[in-house]
Write an enzyme that holds these catalytic residues in place. Structure first.
Site, PDB file in Angstrom:
ATOM      1  CB  SER A  56      -1.347   0.051   1.267  1.00 32.12           C
ATOM      2  OG  SER A  56      -0.587  -0.632   2.366  1.00 32.12           O
ATOM      3  CB  SER A 109       3.077  -4.639   2.978  1.00 33.88           C
ATOM      4  OG  SER A 109       2.698  -3.294   4.552  1.00 33.88           O
ATOM      5  CG  PHE A 110      -2.192  -3.429   1.072  1.00 34.71           C
ATOM      6  CD1 PHE A 110      -3.868  -3.395   2.155  1.00 34.71           C
ATOM      7  CD2 PHE A 110      -2.736  -3.403  -0.236  1.00 34.71           C
ATOM      8  CE1 PHE A 110      -5.245  -3.344   1.264  1.00 34.71           C
ATOM      9  CE2 PHE A 110      -4.451  -3.199  -0.884  1.00 34.71           C
ATOM     10  CZ  PHE A 110      -5.305  -3.366  -0.041  1.00 34.71           C
ATOM     11  CG  ASP A 127       8.820  -5.389   8.012  1.00 31.95           C
ATOM     12  OD1 ASP A 127       9.040  -3.653   8.641  1.00 31.95           O
ATOM     13  OD2 ASP A 127       8.366  -5.561   7.822  1.00 31.95           O
ATOM     14  CG  HIS A 179       7.973  -3.649   4.554  1.00 32.39           C
ATOM     15  ND1 HIS A 179       7.388  -3.766   5.907  1.00 32.39           N
ATOM     16  CD2 HIS A 179       6.881  -3.195   3.839  1.00 32.39           C
ATOM     17  CE1 HIS A 179       5.748  -4.489   4.997  1.00 32.39           C
ATOM     18  NE2 HIS A 179       5.391  -3.858   4.338  1.00 32.39           N
TER      19      HIS A 179
END
Length: 292
Positions: free
Chosen positions: A51, A120-121, A243, A271
């Protein structure tokens, strides 16, 4: 709509398609012309991007897809509100909206059952999709996904608070994604900056994560222990130990609740495992998705 490619004003869609690697195929999903990339043959695996500002399927997965496509059919789409996918001027960007768009995309491609890799998202989207449509999902790999509730980190605040784009600001932001910021290339910064500054998409992103709602948004994305325990398919969680955006213990907490799960942690990694440790990342996915 006008675009900027490599700092130059584009003359039209045809020229843009010749110079912009982010543009792939297009299919209608939930009424939106949805941009996607499709490589390889065999088991369909859908790659879901994160995102961050200026993100797209190609920015996240461009260097990973060719390697995975040697073994599987890999499909990476620009989710609603991102990349080259058509904007919905009336969109209410929340998890049900993104799940509906993803379902429409899978149906539009005529796929009955798919696997996911969620960054992630994208990992949170995969978990929420699996919760609602478990019969449509085979295996899932989640990379640094905000799949459990946690307090919004300063780095996540910085990413979601990106506004008034400049190349310098984009470079500063991207350094929080990686353990070693030297891997952030000028071309990647430029690609992400130009994507983040496109008219319409810039405004959409700035409206997605207002400061006063960020914790509530993250809480809504996260699943409960009981919901995770209902999952019966195979899961792989991958997370960088360094992260600062999503703490690695989020992946560990989720995996503990899923009976058929495993976790792989990467030291000296932030990340972006698929960028920072691309070879190990691809090997882990190939092994996981090749299992019977």
């Amino acid at each position: 709509m006008n675009y900027r490619i490599n700092g130059q004003q584009d003359k039209g869609t045809e020229a843009m398609e010749q110079t912009n690697p982010e543009i792939g195929k297009s299919v209608k999903a939930m009424g939106l012309a949805t941009n996607y990339h499709d490589m390889g043959t065999g088991k369909p695996i859908i790659l879901l991007h994160g995102s961050g500002p200026g993100v797209s399927a190609w920015a996240n997965w461009g260097r990973t897809m060719p390697r995975l496509a040697e073994h599987f059919r890999v499909i990476a789409l620009d989710l609603a509100g991102y990349g080259q996918t058509e904007l919905d001027p009336d969109a209410q960007y929340d998890m049900p909206y993104w799940v509906a768009h993803l379902l429409g995309f899978i149906d539009a491609l005529g796929l009955e059952k798919v696997s996911f890799v969620g960054n992630s998202f994208g990992g949170a989207l995969a978990t929420n999709f699996n919760l609602l449509y478990p019969d449509r999902v085979d295996r899932v790999a989640v990379m640094a996904g905000p799949v459990c509730t946690f307090e919004v980190t300063p780095s996540l605040h910085k990413a979601w608070g990106y506004a008034n784009p400049t190349p310098a600001l984009m470079r500063e932001l991207m350094t929080i994604f990686a353990y070693d910021p030297s891997i952030i290339s000028d071309s990647l910064v430029q690609l992400r900056y130009e994507a983040s500054n496109r008219e319409g998409y810039r405004q959409a992103y700035e409206a997605m994560f207002p400061l006063e709602r960020r914790q509530a948004i993250l809480d809504a994305w996260g699943l409960s222990d009981e919901q995770f325990r209902s999952f019966t398919n195979e899961w792989l969680f991958l997370h960088g130990l360094n992260d600062t955006i999503v703490p690695f213990d989020v992946s560990v907490r989720a995996a503990r609740q899923i009976e058929r799960s495993q976790v792989r942690l990467f030291n000296r990694c932030g990340h972006w495992i698929m960028v920072e440790q691309a070879d190990r990342f691809c090997r882990a996915l190939i092994e996981f998705f090749s299992e019977a």
